[in-house]
Design a protein around this motif. Structure first.
Motif, PDB file in Angstrom:
ATOM      1  N   VAL A  10      -4.705   5.112  -2.674  1.00 14.14           N
ATOM      2  CA  VAL A  10      -2.984   5.004  -3.401  1.00 14.14           C
ATOM      3  C   VAL A  10      -3.728   5.914  -4.378  1.00 14.14           C
ATOM      4  O   VAL A  10      -2.702   7.125  -4.773  1.00 14.14           O
ATOM      5  CB  VAL A  10      -3.111   3.588  -3.680  1.00 14.14           C
ATOM      6  N   GLY A  42     -12.258   6.983  -0.422  1.00 12.27           N
ATOM      7  CA  GLY A  42     -11.391   5.705   0.279  1.00 12.27           C
ATOM      8  C   GLY A  42     -11.744   5.870   1.308  1.00 12.27           C
ATOM      9  O   GLY A  42     -12.048   4.900   1.760  1.00 12.27           O
ATOM     10  N   ILE A  88       1.011  -5.435  -5.904  1.00 10.89           N
ATOM     11  CA  ILE A  88       0.091  -6.004  -6.317  1.00 10.89           C
ATOM     12  C   ILE A  88      -0.322  -6.775  -6.080  1.00 10.89           C
ATOM     13  O   ILE A  88      -1.827  -7.538  -5.128  1.00 10.89           O
ATOM     14  CB  ILE A  88      -0.985  -5.660  -7.150  1.00 10.89           C
ATOM     15  N   TYR A 110     -10.303  -2.971   0.929  1.00  4.94           N
ATOM     16  CA  TYR A 110      -9.512  -3.064  -0.212  1.00  4.94           C
ATOM     17  C   TYR A 110     -10.113  -2.083  -1.307  1.00  4.94           C
ATOM     18  O   TYR A 110      -8.836  -1.361  -1.576  1.00  4.94           O
ATOM     19  CB  TYR A 110      -9.828  -4.315  -1.555  1.00  4.94           C
ATOM     20  N   LEU A 111     -10.936  -1.692  -1.946  1.00 11.66           N
ATOM     21  CA  LEU A 111     -11.646  -0.119  -2.438  1.00 11.66           C
ATOM     22  C   LEU A 111     -11.090   0.734  -1.968  1.00 11.66           C
ATOM     23  O   LEU A 111     -10.465   1.506  -2.549  1.00 11.66           O
ATOM     24  CB  LEU A 111     -13.001  -0.442  -2.616  1.00 11.66           C
ATOM     25  N   SER A 132       2.325   6.285  -7.540  1.00 12.98           N
ATOM     26  CA  SER A 132       1.506   6.605  -7.916  1.00 12.98           C
ATOM     27  C   SER A 132       1.916   8.475  -8.124  1.00 12.98           C
ATOM     28  O   SER A 132       0.795   8.941  -8.473  1.00 12.98           O
ATOM     29  CB  SER A 132       0.079   7.107  -7.044  1.00 12.98           C
ATOM     30  N   TYR A 136       1.019  -1.384   0.672  1.00 14.07           N
ATOM     31  CA  TYR A 136       0.038   0.158  -0.254  1.00 14.07           C
ATOM     32  C   TYR A 136       0.932   1.355   0.042  1.00 14.07           C
ATOM     33  O   TYR A 136       0.790   2.018  -0.339  1.00 14.07           O
ATOM     34  CB  TYR A 136      -0.880   0.241   0.994  1.00 14.07           C
ATOM     35  N   GLY A 177      -7.708   1.232  -2.473  1.00 15.30           N
ATOM     36  CA  GLY A 177      -6.961   1.723  -3.571  1.00 15.30           C
ATOM     37  C   GLY A 177      -7.287   3.419  -4.040  1.00 15.30           C
ATOM     38  O   GLY A 177      -6.608   3.870  -4.808  1.00 15.30           O
TER      39      GLY A 177
END
Length: 603
Positions: A124, A104, A251, A117-118, A76, A69, A121
């Protein structure tokens, strides 16, 4: 004053700086509040028992996901920086990033696997858009006042640490003592406040950060006469392959571990290497090969300066791999192996110190908010109201925490619906339990306290060379780890709990903060000094890649804590990190004459 002069921003000032800087200050403060508040809870949530509301994961699984993460967060930034520079501009990048992070955090508050998990993401990508572009706006705002820029970044850095401080303190407290979803959700609420405040006040930045124009001429490109080494089609394809392999590894490596091999895209072997190891090793070798080839094409001086930057980036990766044990193994050590229950006078002293730590910074920052409102309320009233409302909530939570802690410890009693403060001599059995995430607060507190001292050191005649700063930083990191290793020396192999004194963790964070002040701010400064102007954006990307590698390295170190603790004791694990830090320090100092020559007089 020319039409495009940035002197216009100094017409409305707070503490001698443009009011716009403090709009960024508070936006960044709430973003860091949300980021560090959530991060303080992440590993604890995953590893806490189901009875305690967590997922009861093995530490190995939690650290694998954590490492990926934070690694992806820094990778990113290259994507977010590119979109801001080429397509949407800094302002829209900040808004998009803040919105994604808000969504998030709210997703994580639902606590189901899909939404956790969403949420990770979304955060990030949100960090990628947000993180690199706030500082870009500051840089543009001070373009014609370079002598004020150091002071501006110092103020901005205080906003970063104030946000981290309150985020860890309050989100950590609510998450551990009230409910995980409350901690995750609070992070989202304040990120939303930061987003709205920035959106309503964005006109204060004039034309800075708007969508880039295609006909803009980059004067840096035209003035820079150094040898050009444009990327060929083959090189761009190789970069795409490296990036895809690296992202896939970040990932799916933890996915394979957490699913116990049920979801594994690396279920193959090459030359005796597992698919997992082959993928990342191949990507690293490609990167090293391409880097060496491209360095060979530049002029001698440019090539040598870039080699110096690369050396510092490698040391930086080792630094973050060890420093970032804070939200992982050190927080686990605080929860499972540290005596966090204070009794009697120790309890009272802690409660008073904790209250002062909370309210003194809160008073100072509220005063800054008052000064900003005086300057900007007439034009940006709605933004000021939103910001003030967020501070009202922050004050209410801080006061509620204070009352709850003193009540739980026995210094307050509830009689006929009213709280009564008891005299100390009447309290016979005062107990206070420090939450495990609280110790991470010390990093921000020590930074705010020590940063001015280190700044004075760097400006004095005793200012060390770059290598010495890195060497000192890595030795301080080693000393910090040695303290916790020594403190844990009495814990038997395989022990699941212990009662080590809190003093060892306090010393760890003190020395690690001093190490951070030697390395973290210094690194980016040397990138800007050593790299040709036209390449700065690219080299910042390479620098953040090194940070991402370090972050994932922190997770990889943490994955092995249980195996080592069971076989040789948890003290052995921390001694290993101590040795790695000390070796990196020695390498940095020994390389001083060589790197100094490669830097060609840059200090």
């Amino acid at each position: 004053m020319s039409e495009n002069s940035t002197d216009q921003f100094f017409k409305s000032t707070v503490l001698g700086h443009p009011s716009g800087l403090f709009v960024l200050f508070f936006t960044e403060m709430w973003e860091r509040f949300s980021f560090y508040g959530m991060r303080a809870l992440l590993v604890l949530f995953f590893t806490t028992s189901i009875m305690g509301g967590g997922w009861e994961w093995p530490r190995e699984h939690a650290m694998a996901l954590f490492g990926s993460y934070v690694g992806l967060v820094y990778l990113s930034t290259m994507l977010g920086g590119y979109f801001a520079d080429k397509i949407i501009g800094y302002r829209w990048a900040v808004v998009v990033g803040a919105l994604l992070m808000t969504l998030g955090h709210f997703s994580m508050a639902l606590e189901t696997p899909f939404f956790i998990y969403l949420g990770l993401g979304l955060m990030v990508f949100g960090n990628g858009f947000f993180k690199p572009n706030m500082t870009s706006i500051i840089s543009e705002m001070y373009k014609d006042r370079p002598e004020k820029k150091d002071g501006a970044y110092t103020i901005f850095y205080m906003g970063v640490n104030a946000g981290a401080f309150f985020g860890i303190l309050l989100c950590g407290y609510l998450g551990e003592k009230v409910g995980w979803s409350i901690g995750f959700g609070l992070a989202g609420i304040f990120m939303f406040f930061g987003l709205i405040q920035f959106w309503l006040a964005q006109n204060i930045f004039g034309d800075i950060g708007l969508k880039p124009k295609k006909d803009d001429v980059n004067s840096v490109e035209t003035l820079d006469k150094d040898i050009r080494v444009p990327f060929t089609t083959v090189q761009l394809v190789l970069i795409a392959i490296m990036v895809l392999m690296g992202i896939a590894w970040l990932i799916f490596e933890p996915v394979a571990l957490i699913s116990e091999g049920k979801i594994n895209i690396f279920n193959f072997s090459v030359l005796g290497l597992s698919g997992n190891n082959f993928t990342i090793l191949f990507a690293i070798l490609l990167f090293i090969g391409l880097t060496i080839y491209r360095l060979s094409k530049y002029s001698l001086i440019t090539r040598q300066k870039l080699i110096a930057v690369t050396f510092f980036a490698i040391i930086c990766a080792f630094f973050w791999a060890i420093f970032e044990q804070s939200p992982g193994t050190l927080t686990i050590f605080a929860r499972d192996y540290t005596n966090r229950v204070l009794e009697g006078n120790a309890s009272l002293i802690f409660l008073i110190v904790d209250a002062l730590m909370t309210f003194i910074p809160l008073i100072i920052i509220s005063w800054v908010l008052y000064l900003l409102s005086k300057q900007t309320f007439s034009k940006y009233g709605k933004a000021n109201i939103i910001l003030s409302f967020s501070f009202v909530i922050l004050w209410l939570i801080a006061i509620w925490k204070l009352v709850k802690d003193f009540y739980s410890a026995g210094y307050l009693s509830l009689s006929d619906g009213t709280l009564e403060l008891l005299k100390i001599e009447k309290v016979t059995e005062s107990l206070t339990e420090i939450q495990a995430s609280w110790f991470s607060v010390l990093n921000s507190l020590f930074i705010i306290t020590l940063a001015p001292l280190f700044s004075k050191w760097w400006e004095s005649k005793y200012n060390p060379s770059a290598n010495m700063k890195y060497g000192i930083g890595m030795f301080l990191l080693a000393i910090g780890m040695a303290f916790v290793a020594f403190g844990a020396s009495g814990i038997e192999p395989g022990a699941q709990t212990a009662s080590v004194s809190i003093i060892w963790l306090i010393l760890v964070y003190l020395f690690h903060t001093m190490a951070e002040l030697c390395i973290s701010p210094v690194g980016l400064s040397y990138v800007s000094k050593l790299v040709p102007a036209r390449m700065i954006a690219f080299m910042f990307g390479v620098w953040y890649l090194a940070v991402a590698i370090g972050m994932k390295g922190a997770g990889k170190f943490g994955e092995n804590i249980d195996k080592i603790a069971d076989e040789k004791g948890i003290s052995y694990f921390f001694w290993m990190l101590t040795i790695v830090s000390a070796l990196a320090a020695i390498v940095s100092i020994v390389m001083t004459p060589i790197i100094k020559k490669l830097m060609h007089g840059v200090r």
